[in-house]
Design an enzyme around this catalytic site. Structure first.
Site, short mmCIF file in Angstrom:
data_model
loop_
_atom_site.label_atom_id
_atom_site.label_comp_id
_atom_site.label_asym_id
_atom_site.label_seq_id
_atom_site.Cartn_x
_atom_site.Cartn_y
_atom_site.Cartn_z
CD GLU A 47 -2.46 1.23 2.80
OE1 GLU A 47 -3.49 1.91 2.90
OE2 GLU A 47 -1.98 0.55 3.74
CE LYS A 112 -7.14 1.57 3.85
NZ LYS A 112 -5.94 2.10 4.55
CB CYS A 146 -4.28 -1.54 4.40
SG CYS A 146 -3.31 -1.60 5.94
#
Length: 263
Positions: A47, A112, A146
């Site tokens: 990331e 995300k 993540c």
């Protein structure tokens, strides 16, 4: 037309990151990828691989500039799908955006979804509102970022759009390493799929330590590769026939609940 691959080769690149230094990070990854011992079908980076997990949105790039072009260059040179996330500025809004870049320069993108509130990510970036699946050489993958790992509904494998590989790029700190390893295993078991998780190592300027623990897991949640806490690259090979045989022998996915997510 894409070649369908029965065996897919994936390079997991676990690296320390130069804090907020795009030039140094891209150069580092370029050196690492040039040293891979064999050709691969997919390359997975952490990331925010070009800066580290920063809330400094002044470093966010418009699309199709430095980092996007670098990913296109690497994809073309390696004939592989290149996956990683970086901060993007789109019309004054900022996104932690994951790209899957193909060798022909086309790409798929996903922002995300779950922003890390405790790190104030939600104060600086805008959450994504659509889950992505990407087809590549006869495989379908679902790439996420993540903190998305903690939310199983978002990653759930559904019969309406099933995938073979669930993939996470991360900056996941050492203090929560047990959760990282446990949740990767859980996602593999519940979704009957391969799981790839690529994390960084080292320390950032916020005092957070990262020990890596990048991993590739099979559909049983068993590790096929564990990268430990060192800067390293690992190539894994996964079999579509083995996945199909397991799903046929233990057909749990058709019994799963059907649902819709409203963002």
């Amino acid at each position: 037309m894409q070649e369908n691959k029965e065996i897919l080769s994936i390079a997991l690149v676990q690296a320390d990151l130069h804090w907020e230094n795009v030039t140094a990070n891209l150069a580092t990854f370029e050196e690492k990828l040039a040293a891979l011992p064999e050709a691969v079908d997919m390359i997975v980076l952490p990331e925010m691989f070009n800066t580290g997990f920063t809330m400094n949105t002044a470093l966010a790039e418009p699309m199709n500039l430095t980092t996007t072009r670098w990913m296109k260059q690497i994809a073309k040179q390696t004939d592989a799908l290149v996956v990683g996330s970086f901060a993007v500025n789109e019309g004054g809004s900022f996104f932690n955006r994951l790209l899957c870049v193909r060798p022909d320069g086309t790409y798929a993108q996903s922002d995300k979804r779950h922003l890390f509130t405790m790190g104030e990510e939600s104060k600086h970036y805008t959450a994504g509102n659509a889950r992505l699946t990407v087809e590549w050489r006869g495989w379908k993958l679902c790439p996420l970022v993540c903190y998305d790992l903690r939310f199983p509904v978002w990653s759930r494998n559904q019969q309406s759009d099933p995938y073979d590989i669930l993939l996470y790029v991360a900056n996941w700190p050492t203090r929560r390493a047990h959760a990282w390893s446990t949740l990767l295993q859980a996602r593999a078991i519940e979704n009957q799929c391969y799981v790839i998780g690529v994390n960084r190592i080292g320390a950032d300027e916020n005092g957070l330590e990262y020990r890596g623990d990048s991993a590739a897991l099979d559909y049983l949640g068993e590790p096929t590769a564990l990268l430990g806490s060192h800067e390293t690259e690992k190539i894994v090979h996964i079999s579509k026939a083995d996945l199909a045989a397991y799903r046929k022998s233990f057909p749990a996915l058709p019994d799963a609940d059907d649902f819709e997510i409203h963002c």
